[in-house]
Design an enzyme around this catalytic site. Structure first.
Site, short mmCIF file in Angstrom:
data_model
loop_
_atom_site.label_atom_id
_atom_site.label_comp_id
_atom_site.label_asym_id
_atom_site.label_seq_id
_atom_site.Cartn_x
_atom_site.Cartn_y
_atom_site.Cartn_z
CB CYS A 2 -2.00 -6.93 5.19
SG CYS A 2 -0.05 -7.19 5.47
CB ILE A 56 5.01 -6.73 13.10
CG1 ILE A 56 4.94 -5.42 13.50
CG2 ILE A 56 5.44 -7.23 14.43
CD1 ILE A 56 4.11 -5.00 14.68
#
Length: 285
Positions: A2, A56
């Site tokens: 990210c 996740i």
């Protein structure tokens, strides 16, 4: 894993801020190829951007920037919180509500329940920006060992942040090269924190958070991680047990991802572990 970026400024239009953050995110696309998101609050003259690498909760529930169920706070987050399942259970018992299975939402609820004291409870690698709507505050937070990078510029009543220095060139703000960066590089062999190649662009210190007050357009920099020695251990067997348990817990926590993941341990760590208790051999209880 990210990338994040954002700008807070009353000096340029909201459209300019949005376009600049989109350009910053585009410059960070290589670190977050799975998804892109933008959040803006016109009243706060704020725009958050996010490039996602899904780890996740691979569903669209993990889209960022993310808010809580009451839209009291917004976050753009890079990293993993390894102890989020335990924190989530504690928050649920306190009445917190969740709409996803992400560790990102746990950060939001932890902050809303515990304030800035929540930052020291996170175990993991992280860098995030969190906007508290009601208090008109934006926080930049970095993990205690500085695994995840987070850079910021806070001059001329403007705040700009990003996961990589390269993104600042797309911010549209008055960002200049630091003429001293070659001197630091030659002197140290690298550019030491908090300095970068850009003037007035700094690395957020590890274990710290920056709090930007939207009302005053000013900020404070605070340490949330308290250094200090624990009890001194003089027994060799006790030291072996603690190392083994800590290593086992650390590996177990880092295997929580919903995506395929590779694990690497240095030979030194494996050797230390095997010296305590040989691999494949049960230890006495």
């Amino acid at each position: 894993m990210c990338r994040i970026a954002g700008i807070v400024s009353e000096k340029i239009s909201q459209n300019e801020i949005r376009n600049s953050v989109k350009l910053m995110c585009h410059a960070l696309q290589h670190g977050g190829p799975d998804d892109e998101g933008i959040f803006e609050d016109k009243k706060a003259c704020l725009v958050f951007g996010h490039r996602r690498l899904s780890i996740i909760d691979l569903s669209s529930n993990g889209h960022q920037p993310m808010t809580d169920v009451g839209q009291n706070a917004w976050i753009t987050f890079n990293g993993e919180i390894y102890n989020y399942p335990e924190l989530k259970q504690e928050l649920l018992r306190s009445g917190a509500q969740f709409k996803s299975g992400t560790d990102t939402e746990v950060i939001l609820q932890a902050y809303l329940n515990w304030g800035t004291a929540a930052f020291s409870r996170f175990r993991g690698m992280f860098a995030f920006a969190l906007y508290d709507v009601g208090k008109a505050l934006t926080y930049l937070v970095r993990d205690t060992t500085g695994i995840k990078p987070l850079y910021y510029s806070a001059v001329n009543n403007e705040l700009c942040f990003a996961s990589e220095v390269r993104a600042f060139k797309q911010s549209g703000l008055n960002i200049e090269k630091d003429p001293d960066w070659p001197v630091r590089l030659l002197a140290f062999g690298h550019i030491p924190e908090p300095y970068t190649t850009l003037k007035n662009v700094f690395s957020l210190p590890k274990g710290h958070f920056l709090c930007w007050d939207h009302r005053s357009a000013g900020y404070t920099l605070s340490k949330y991680h308290i250094d200090g020695l624990q009890n001194v251990i003089t027994d060799k067997n006790e030291a072996h047990r603690i190392i083994y348990n800590a290593l086992s817990l650390g590996v177990k926590r880092q295997l929580i991802a919903d995506a395929p993941i590779g694990v690497f341990l240095s030979g030194g760590l494996i050797q230390a572990c095997s010296q305590c208790w040989p691999i494949g051999k049960k230890r006495a209880t």
